[in-house]
Design an enzyme around this catalytic site. Sequence first.
Site, mmCIF file in Angstrom:
data_model
loop_
_atom_site.group_PDB
_atom_site.id
_atom_site.type_symbol
_atom_site.label_atom_id
_atom_site.label_comp_id
_atom_site.label_asym_id
_atom_site.label_seq_id
_atom_site.Cartn_x
_atom_site.Cartn_y
_atom_site.Cartn_z
ATOM 1 N N GLU A 179 0.824 -1.219 0.000
ATOM 2 C CA GLU A 179 0.000 0.000 0.000
ATOM 3 C C GLU A 179 0.858 1.271 0.000
ATOM 4 O O GLU A 179 0.683 2.158 0.818
ATOM 5 C CB GLU A 179 -0.966 -0.031 1.181
ATOM 6 N N GLU B 21 -4.124 -10.457 0.102
ATOM 7 C CA GLU B 21 -4.999 -10.378 1.272
ATOM 8 C C GLU B 21 -6.398 -10.777 0.833
ATOM 9 O O GLU B 21 -6.903 -10.267 -0.171
ATOM 10 C CB GLU B 21 -5.002 -8.965 1.870
#
Length: 1059
Positions: A474, A538
């Site tokens: 991220e 994820e």
Amino acid sequence: MSSKKTHPASQPDWNDLGVLHKGTLPPRANFHIYNSVKDALSHDTAKSNRHALSGKWKFKLASNPFEGPEGFQDPAFDTAGWDDTVVPSMWQLNGYGKGPHYTNVNFPIPVDPPNVPFTDNETGHYICKFTVPKNIRNSQLRLRFEGVDSAYHVWVNGYEVGYHQGSRNPAEFDITSLLNEEDENTLAVKVYQYCDGTYIEDQDQWRMSGIFRDVYLIGFPAQSRVEDLFIQTKLDKDYVNAELKIRVDVKGSCDVQAGLYDPDKHPIIASGSKHANDGSIDFSFNVKDPAKWTAESPTLYHLVITINGTSFISQRVGFRQVEMKDGLIKVNGQKIILKGANRHEHHPKFGRAVPYEFMKQDLLLMKAHNINAIRTSHQPSDVRLYDLADELGFWVMDEADLECHGFEAICDAALSPEDRALPFRERQLLTRAKAAKWTSDNPDWEKAYVDRAVQLVRRDHLHPSVIIWSLGNEAFFGRNHVAMYDWIKSFDDSRPVHYEADIYADTVDMYSRMYPPVEEILEFAHDKTKTKPLILCEFVHAMGNGPGNIKEYVDKFFEYDALQGGFVWEWANHGLLKKDKETGEEFYAYGGDFGDVPNDSNFVMDGVLLSDHTPAPGLIEYKKALEPVKVVSHAPQVVSNTPQKITIVNRYDFITLDHLEASYVVLDEGKPTSQKGTIEIPKGIKPWQAVELSVLEQFPSSESLPGEGVVQVVFRQRDATAALPAGHEVAFEEYPFSKHHHASSEISGKFTVEETPTLLTIKSPNVTWSFSPIEGEIRSFQKNGTEFLATNPGVTFYRAQTDNDFPQDGADWRDKLLHLAKSRTRSCSWGGAEGNGDGTFVVQVKQRFAPPVFSWSIDLDIAYTFQANGAVSIRVKGAPQGENLPRTLPRIGLSFELPSTWAGSAAKSAKKAITWYGRGPGESYADKNLSQRLGEYSVAAVDELWTDYEYPQEGGNRTDTRWVKFTNSDSGEEITAQFVDLESSDKERKLFDFNASHYRILDVEAAKHPYELRRKKTENVVLRLDAAHHGLGSGSCGPRTRDEYALMTWPFEFEVVLS
């Protein structure tokens, strides 16, 4: 007049983007130096030339770097007034400073990269006194820090040694010339809470500081030594024979010998000797058909490098080859499926200072639950983890210490109204492109980014378990990620590189997604233009009660080659153990519990383990989905006295099923029978091969099984391994094969009815009911004088919202005021049922279930049929109507309370409070129940049924229940609940859900911690009997409950019988 002065006199290292390290040695592979071959082959680091400095140190905290104790690094400085602290640890958890601070995305400081606060920047001062052990004197002495958050300066005996930043990366300093080998030495360390690196360490975790990993004094040979070591294994085109390539970087003039030992450390099977002078030397050994290393068969050989016959380095070697081939990630020529977990480093008392045994237990738990892969989210782990992964067998995605998610929040907040109206994916791409300009796509930050890759790869590249490098998490995507990728490939071309934010995989070697719906990965699998595989870095967000529908993802991994698995988010809750100030009760704290603002509350509680690292229900369900043996078919119709066969598939990637043994047992109405035995598994079943197994030579006749028949098949570990004990269960399957069950008995006998304007009293020989025609509900249900009801049974629809409900379906429930809706009786009529003589008495009730404010409602027609045999049937028809109806309902069923004498007690264990036949023993939901097997279960106390989530929410449900029986602890009276299949002609029983606890729904929803909920605990039994129950999904960070598990707001009808 004095000359002009400036504060600070110069730019601090910790606020200077041009300074990443000072005085540090080049990063190197993590190897150890021994004084004999025997010690080297033991791999026991306690026998190496390494001395631990961890332990008791002196500590003093200042509020900022400028106001600490001046001259503290001087050996003569008096620390008598300082506190003792333990290294490794994090100072916030030792009671210092403002305490732990949790944020997920947002930066905890004002954003002005590379600048961080000068005055609000806690600074820890550490002092350690030590002497140099005799066994490493006359060596090159190195000071090694395995991890310090976030940056630090180091002094030895008053002399500055250097500076390092990169919290989860080690640093090594040559301090030979500064030490007094005969006397006491003083090590001083100044640790800064924030540095410019803080902007690229914005991971979703507690923000805490200190020397949180071990500190060592290491003795290297003074004149001639190994500076670094590089190993690669290459397999031939048939993946049979191997080449072992070794590069040794040396200092000085020395004779270098390399020797390879087999897995049992038998005499050398390959060796070579060379002389070297300051530089690199290479060895290449051809090894014939070595045992290959995989996560399923982690066979390790042993390499020993010898310098001048006096210094020895050992390294485990796994012969394996990772490559991108045929558009897939392949190991040893075979496609693999990553059945993984995202593992943060966390301990409920020590934060990221995780003890070794605690870490090892994590990996053993993973093995026990069929997990084969670890993503080191979102930073390199404690280096000892990789040794364990090599030995136990895990695929590791090793991730750089890099995240700067907070810039996205800034850019998203700055979007124009027009941009905010864009579809989510378009808006996200726009925001991330802007966010990348801060650091990821800013050339000023290239050196800092590449350093994170260098530190990661150079430390961990010797480990066979590491099969994928990851550029971080991220941090959007920019030129600096490309630079990281290019450096990695220049140093190590033997592994692919991952990075999720390169969403088109223009640079990295695979596509990656977070939390997509199943339909999105299916679309990818069918897209023939994709030439790289997809990894879900994820998925199935495990926050609170969940995740739901794991199976749907995992089955697709096995169905489509391009879908190569994923990593559950995440391994464990990050709760920190804390005490309530009023009561002293311990609880696990989350964001805000330490006065930390801004914070992201309980978003840090999102693991398949609870904070103490015991399994949550989600892990049990994940294990079931990942099973390496799958029963894909069995005979749909079982004929008595005939053989029964099942078809299984080997879902391992490399190994056969020879290490497993199988058994079966036949259940009758949930109870094991004497019909059980072993199942022969043929030898040599290859990965992905399907075979037929014989379970029973003769199936039992229907006469021999008066109840429902179920076959359970279990696969267990035959022999113990380093990770699993003998007998460990790896997979199970079950299937019903006969049905003999009716929901109600024959109606007979007589009863009397007494009427007043406000109460009907119906009496059978052993049961007396009181019914209020005003409320339209049963007020009392007494069996032989024992009261069954503490509150009136009523039709209800709400549940305490789960973390996964709240942002998705739960938001709709709240918006439509479902939690405020109530039933109101509109009419009530009663009399005997036609055709049954005196055997039944029927009360018809019409109710309207509706909230305030809105006009929507669910109109209810309820028929209470009281039977002379002591049973009462409650049949409910519901018709939703009106504007603004919620799209879904949490549940449909009855709820009421039982007096405390039905709650049982652990002290009265001989008497079972609740017994049921259905799925158990743990909780289950429509999309989270495959791990709970059919059987008859019982508990001595209702408390045993509750799932005590660390953020209180809906829990403790049981699905596929056939019947549930309640026993009064005083009188021994019993009441049984069953549902009726209204579509069957002979009143067969129907599956249902039940939930029994000591907590009322709105109390659960209002509580923020378990200790708050316990204050609301009632002695009564809060009971729900549900005809249908909404699934869970993973909507806390992912898709809402899938439609096939959703309870849509449609007309319904059900019947429950209490007898």
